[in-house]
Design a protein around this motif. Structure first.
Motif, PDB file in Angstrom:
ATOM      1  N   PRO A 110     -47.430   1.719 -76.784  1.00 22.94           N
ATOM      2  CA  PRO A 110     -48.787   1.164 -76.971  1.00 22.94           C
ATOM      3  C   PRO A 110     -49.750   2.133 -77.644  1.00 22.94           C
ATOM      4  N   PHE A 111     -49.536   3.431 -77.475  1.00 25.43           N
ATOM      5  CA  PHE A 111     -50.418   4.414 -78.102  1.00 25.43           C
ATOM      6  C   PHE A 111     -50.348   4.337 -79.622  1.00 25.43           C
ATOM      7  N   THR A 112     -49.140   4.166 -80.152  1.00 28.12           N
ATOM      8  CA  THR A 112     -48.941   4.311 -81.594  1.00 28.12           C
ATOM      9  C   THR A 112     -49.120   3.008 -82.353  1.00 28.12           C
ATOM     10  N   GLY A 113     -49.208   1.894 -81.657  1.00 32.32           N
ATOM     11  CA  GLY A 113     -49.416   0.629 -82.345  1.00 32.32           C
ATOM     12  C   GLY A 113     -48.199   0.117 -83.065  1.00 32.32           C
ATOM     13  N   LEU A 114     -47.002   0.322 -82.481  1.00 34.64           N
ATOM     14  CA  LEU A 114     -45.797  -0.256 -83.056  1.00 34.64           C
ATOM     15  C   LEU A 114     -45.829  -1.774 -82.885  1.00 34.64           C
ATOM     16  N   ASN A 115     -44.801  -2.439 -83.353  1.00 35.48           N
ATOM     17  CA  ASN A 115     -44.767  -3.898 -83.340  1.00 35.48           C
ATOM     18  C   ASN A 115     -45.188  -4.441 -81.969  1.00 35.48           C
ATOM     19  N   PRO A 116     -46.267  -5.214 -81.892  1.00 37.53           N
ATOM     20  CA  PRO A 116     -46.835  -5.582 -80.596  1.00 37.53           C
ATOM     21  C   PRO A 116     -46.105  -6.696 -79.856  1.00 37.53           C
ATOM     22  N   LYS A 117     -45.091  -7.297 -80.439  1.00 36.18           N
ATOM     23  CA  LYS A 117     -44.397  -8.386 -79.774  1.00 36.18           C
ATOM     24  C   LYS A 117     -43.671  -7.878 -78.519  1.00 36.18           C
ATOM     25  N   PRO A 118     -43.772  -8.590 -77.392  1.00 36.98           N
ATOM     26  CA  PRO A 118     -43.105  -8.138 -76.150  1.00 36.98           C
ATOM     27  C   PRO A 118     -41.592  -7.978 -76.304  1.00 36.98           C
ATOM     28  N   ALA A 119     -40.964  -8.874 -77.065  1.00 38.85           N
ATOM     29  CA  ALA A 119     -39.519  -8.767 -77.267  1.00 38.85           C
ATOM     30  C   ALA A 119     -39.159  -7.481 -78.009  1.00 38.85           C
ATOM     31  N   LYS A 120     -39.989  -7.098 -78.978  1.00 38.25           N
ATOM     32  CA  LYS A 120     -39.753  -5.861 -79.714  1.00 38.25           C
ATOM     33  C   LYS A 120     -39.905  -4.644 -78.792  1.00 38.25           C
ATOM     34  N   PHE A 121     -40.893  -4.700 -77.917  1.00 36.01           N
ATOM     35  CA  PHE A 121     -41.110  -3.601 -76.974  1.00 36.01           C
ATOM     36  C   PHE A 121     -39.927  -3.470 -76.024  1.00 36.01           C
ATOM     37  N   ALA A 122     -39.414  -4.593 -75.518  1.00 39.09           N
ATOM     38  CA  ALA A 122     -38.269  -4.562 -74.619  1.00 39.09           C
ATOM     39  C   ALA A 122     -37.026  -4.002 -75.321  1.00 39.09           C
ATOM     40  N   LYS A 123     -36.802  -4.390 -76.566  1.00 43.15           N
ATOM     41  CA  LYS A 123     -35.665  -3.866 -77.319  1.00 43.15           C
ATOM     42  C   LYS A 123     -35.827  -2.374 -77.581  1.00 43.15           C
ATOM     43  N   PHE A 124     -37.056  -1.947 -77.849  1.00 41.15           N
ATOM     44  CA  PHE A 124     -37.328  -0.521 -78.056  1.00 41.15           C
ATOM     45  C   PHE A 124     -36.898   0.289 -76.838  1.00 41.15           C
ATOM     46  N   LEU A 125     -37.280  -0.174 -75.654  1.00 41.29           N
ATOM     47  CA  LEU A 125     -36.907   0.526 -74.424  1.00 41.29           C
ATOM     48  C   LEU A 125     -35.401   0.483 -74.197  1.00 41.29           C
ATOM     49  N   GLY A 126     -34.772  -0.641 -74.504  1.00 39.36           N
ATOM     50  CA  GLY A 126     -33.327  -0.746 -74.326  1.00 39.36           C
ATOM     51  C   GLY A 126     -32.559   0.176 -75.245  1.00 39.36           C
ATOM     52  N   ILE A 127     -33.003   0.303 -76.486  1.00 39.38           N
ATOM     53  CA  ILE A 127     -32.340   1.195 -77.441  1.00 39.38           C
ATOM     54  C   ILE A 127     -32.433   2.644 -76.977  1.00 39.38           C
ATOM     55  N   LEU A 128     -33.613   3.070 -76.540  1.00 41.26           N
ATOM     56  CA  LEU A 128     -33.783   4.442 -76.070  1.00 41.26           C
ATOM     57  C   LEU A 128     -32.943   4.702 -74.823  1.00 41.26           C
ATOM     58  N   THR A 129     -32.834   3.715 -73.940  1.00 41.56           N
ATOM     59  CA  THR A 129     -32.051   3.896 -72.718  1.00 41.56           C
ATOM     60  C   THR A 129     -30.565   4.059 -73.040  1.00 41.56           C
TER      61      THR A 129
END
Length: 324
Positions: free
Chosen positions: A140-159
């Motif tokens: 949320p700090f950096t303003g990446l793609n704001p869609k919730p699905a994109k945020f969930a995938k971001f966390l899954g990829i890092l995990t």
């Protein structure tokens, strides 16, 4: 029929023994992890501080042409930070326990499979926390793609990347003779994966002999998945001269990432994860303590042979007398 029943009983008994070993080892591994609170707090603080710093540097990125480079830099450092944090945590696990584990395996207290399985299962929940905290702060700090699905995938990829880097640390730690060697080898291996991580050199320009390395890089697959997740369906503003990359697909094609998908890249990351787990198991299995068999001293062997000859002499003389 009786043989099959006996084999079944032996198999069931062996399975029960392995399950009991696994429960005891899992309990011990979990106690070791939860007892080391200072290291956990330091690691959590490091991830939070890194997320805050990255968030301040890349704060609220816009859709301008200059922000494309910023987004790529952020995604790359996010992948590197996640991998290094997981690697440093697991790289010293086996070297610290080697003497104890070798002694216990010598006594046949447990096998490699229950030991490794318990260690992995105990580490997984902890390995999830840190990339989730890092991603939850920096996104949320950096303003990446704001869609919730994109945020969930971001966390899954890092995990998933965190799991893979932790598996790499376990394999390096299992192969290294001591803690100092593991600490020296691990970052060197990770540096190779960073160089071939998809950001510093394009896969199409790599010499043919080395083109297999990007396919083995856990950084590359994580960075590629993050880029696809971020740039897919995004549009950017052209510069004042009407030039630049207008869509996220243009950026992905420029990076040579336009031919794949998140599902394929995560599949490749999962295969690398499975390979490191298998490699760790093989190294631990091959590292079973071996001892030289006990042999009789040369003097004792000579004395024994002389005694045998002296005892055989009267018997031979008696046999000769009987024959005469």
């Amino acid at each position: 029929m009786q043989t099959c029943t006996a084999d079944g009983l032996l198999h069931g008994k062996s399975l029960c023994v392995h399950c009991r070993q696994f429960r005891l080892l899992l309990r011990r591994s979990w106690r070791q992890i939860t007892r080391d609170r200072a290291a956990a707090i330091a690691r959590l603080s490091s991830n939070v501080s890194s997320a805050v710093i990255f968030g301040a540097i890349f704060f609220r990125m816009q859709k301008k042409q200059s922000s494309i480079q910023d987004r790529l830099g952020l995604l790359q450092v996010a992948a590197i930070n996640t991998a290094m944090s997981a690697l440093v945590k697991t790289i010293t696990v086996f070297p610290k326990e080697r003497s104890i584990v070798s002694r216990e395996r010598t006594r046949k207290a447990y096998d490699v499979l229950p030991y490794l399985s318990a260690k992995l299962l105990a580490e997984l929940p902890v390995s999830c926390i840190f990339p989730l905290v890092f991603g939850g702060v920096v996104y949320p700090f950096t303003g990446l793609n704001p869609k919730p699905a994109k945020f969930a995938k971001f966390l899954g990829i890092l995990t998933l990347e965190s799991f893979t880097a932790a598996a790499l640390g376990l394999s390096v730690g299992a192969a290294a003779p001591n803690t100092d060697a593991a600490v020296a080898i691990g970052p060197a291996v990770m540096l190779v994966w960073i160089i071939f991580g998809g950001f510093y050199c394009n896969a199409e320009n790599i010499p043919r002999v080395l083109r297999f390395l990007p396919k083995c890089s856990l950084i590359k697959h994580a960075f590629e998945a993050l880029c696809i997740n971020e740039f897919d369906g995004v549009e950017f503003e052209l510069d004042e001269h009407g030039r630049g990359m207008k869509t996220g697909e243009d950026v992905l094609n420029w990076l040579s990432f336009g031919h794949t998908s998140i599902k394929k890249t995560l599949g490749s990351e999962g295969r690398i994860l499975a390979f490191y787990y298998w490699l760790t198991y093989c190294i631990l299995k091959a590292g079973k303590p071996k001892f030289q068999p006990v042999e009789a001293p040369p003097e004792a062997a000579t004395t024994g042979s002389e005694n045998a000859q002296s005892e055989a002499a009267p018997a031979a003389a008696a046999a000769t007398a009987i024959a005469q």
